[in-house]
Enzyme design. Structure first.
Site, mmCIF file in Angstrom:
data_model
loop_
_atom_site.group_PDB
_atom_site.id
_atom_site.type_symbol
_atom_site.label_atom_id
_atom_site.label_comp_id
_atom_site.label_asym_id
_atom_site.label_seq_id
_atom_site.Cartn_x
_atom_site.Cartn_y
_atom_site.Cartn_z
ATOM 1 N N ALA A 26 0.784 -1.234 0.000
ATOM 2 C CA ALA A 26 0.000 0.000 0.000
ATOM 3 C C ALA A 26 0.820 1.291 0.000
ATOM 4 C CB ALA A 26 -0.938 0.003 1.196
ATOM 5 N N ALA A 27 1.926 1.347 0.717
ATOM 6 C CA ALA A 27 2.654 2.617 0.870
ATOM 7 C C ALA A 27 3.141 3.124 -0.493
ATOM 8 C CB ALA A 27 3.842 2.420 1.802
ATOM 9 N N GLY A 83 0.387 5.044 -0.386
ATOM 10 C CA GLY A 83 -1.039 5.107 -0.097
ATOM 11 C C GLY A 83 -1.918 5.824 -1.109
ATOM 12 N N CYS A 109 4.767 -0.534 -12.350
ATOM 13 C CA CYS A 109 5.172 0.642 -13.126
ATOM 14 C C CYS A 109 6.402 0.283 -13.953
ATOM 15 C CB CYS A 109 5.436 1.841 -12.217
ATOM 16 S SG CYS A 109 6.617 1.538 -10.901
#
Lengths: 307, 152
Positions: free
Chosen positions: A114-115, A117, A235
């Site tokens: 998640a980070a 966020g 990414c």
């Protein structure tokens, strides 16, 4: 473009990109800043008007409501509107991954990596801050940034956890949706650095991170309820980390769904083959975003349905 | 990492809404979709969406948003809590102009004319909404926003 540019390593994608020179040129061009209005803070129309007032050069993102492109040097982080959670800055290509999860109010959703966020916040907003959003990151040092994002945007439906995503415990009954925004070689982020100066990933790292990506995907399948949704995103452009990771999943457990990009966002379909390696047939339903097609970073995303 | 069983619903669910109503004039209905949690036996208070249900026994780092490190009347409300829930404050509420907002966000004190209590915590707003927690001391409004927010 000469063969000695900082993004020379991206030439390996010549066989799968439509215009290699445009791709390489875009990869060293500074990235426009993109922000979206936080509806938990104020009606988004009100925040939109404020963004236009603060930055007359702001232009709407053509494919997403209440999202704005700003010049690369806009000091968004110094705006009080940013400090108090009215807006969030996020890479444009990454926005689609958060949207594709399709989180709804009241659901049980997991963000495995998640980070800091941004996509977690997107999902919380989509949930109307209702339900249970488990925001997980294994790295203790990244938790403060995650918490800061959730706090700043006023999110109260999130539970922050610190498991190794590969071993995330399966809640009874499974969860409705999982986002796997996997660690990767980050080849699509060259535009965030000055002139694309980011070290080229080593092949050893690429192979080792690909193992982690596969393990995270298997964990996501394990914790998702039948009929639930998994979104896989990176990414990077590398097929080894994208179609290759998806190829490791059991077709009897999960299927890769066709996804329709929103009008105004150009994407390329996933690959069926790379360097003589053939993937499961439904990897063509995934999507790759090239930086020269939409003036964004590079991204890969796939949406899976748990069987 | 604490267990989700290490957190519990706060035994007094009216504590924060009542204090916010008394001190800031905030309508308790603002909290209708939320509940308050605390570490088992602890003083810290967090506000959590009513529909949020962490799985039993799961190790968790934190839940929801922090309201106060210790309960009222001595506890100080966090700025993020006020940003989300204190937009309708009518008591001990101050609205700053753009220049004073910039000072406040640099944690600098701002001269004011006290509107209600002569001392105590205040909801401080700027042109774009609630900025966070301030502290009134006579004719001075001290900034209580976290140091971590300081703009470079």
């Amino acid at each position: 473009m000469s063969a000695t540019t900082p993004v020379d390593h991206l030439r390996r994608y010549a066989p799968i990109v439509d215009d290699l020179e445009a791709f390489l040129t875009a990869s060293v061009t500074p990235l426009p800043r993109v922000v979206w209005s936080n509806p938990l803070h104020a009606p988004p129309e009100q925040t939109d008007a404020r963004i236009e007032a603060l930055c007359p050069a702001a232009r709407p993102v053509p494919w997403r409501a209440h999202s704005w492109r700003l010049p690369a040097d806009t000091p968004v982080g110094r705006w009080p509107l940013h400090t108090i959670g009215g807006i969030y800055g996020q890479e444009e290509a990454a926005l689609w991954a958060g949207d594709l999860v399709g989180a709804r109010p009241g659901e049980r959703v997991v963000d495995l990596c998640a980070a800091p966020g941004g996509k977690t916040a997107q999902m919380a907003v989509a949930m109307g801050d209702r339900g249970t959003l488990m925001a997980n990151d294994r790295f203790k040092g990244r938790i403060p940034a995650l918490r800061r994002t959730l706090d700043r945007l006023g999110i109260t439906c999130a539970v922050v956890t610190r498991f190794d995503g590969v071993h995330f415990p399966r809640p009874e009954g499974g969860v409705d949706r999982v986002l796997v925004d996997a660690p990767c070689t980050c080849e699509g982020t060259t535009r965030k650095t000055a002139g694309g100066r980011r070290a080229a990933p080593g092949e050893g790292y690429r192979l080792s991170i690909a193992q982690v990506q596969r393990a995270l995907l298997r964990a996501a399948v394990r914790i998702t309820r039948p009929g639930g949704t998994i979104v896989y995103a990176t990414c990077t452009y590398a097929p080894e980390e994208n179609e290759g990771a998806l190829d490791g999943l059991d077709p009897s457990e999960v299927t890769i769904e066709p996804i329709e990009p929103p009008a105004g966002l150009r994407v390329s379909p996933g690959l069926a083959e790379w360097n003589g390696v053939y993937f499961r047939p439904d990897t063509v339903n995934a999507a790759r975003i090239w930086p020269h097609h939409n003036d964004t970073g590079g991204f890969f995303v796939a949406r899976l349905r748990r069987l | 990492m604490p267990d989700s069983d290490a957190y519990e619903l706060h035994p007094d669910q009216t504590l924060i809404p009542t204090w916010c109503a008394d001190h800031f004039g905030i309508d308790p209905a603002v909290f209708a979709d939320h509940v308050f949690w605390r570490p088992v036996g602890g003083r810290l208070i967090r506000i959590v969406a009513r529909s949020c249900r962490p799985p039993d026994g799961m190790g968790i780092d934190s839940i929801g948003m922090q309201v106060m490190r210790r309960p009222p009347p001595r506890g100080k409300p966090t700025s993020v809590f006020l940003q989300r829930f204190a937009g309708g404050a009518t008591r001990n509420a101050y609205r700053l102009d753009a220049q004073a907002t910039a000072c406040f966000l640099r944690r600098q004190s701002v001269p004011i004319e006290p509107v209600d209590d002569k001392r105590g915590y205040a909801v401080v707003s700027g042109p774009d909404g609630v900025l966070g927690c301030g502290r009134v001391d006579g004719d001075t409004l001290h900034s209580e926003i976290p140091k971590a927010w300081l703009h470079g």
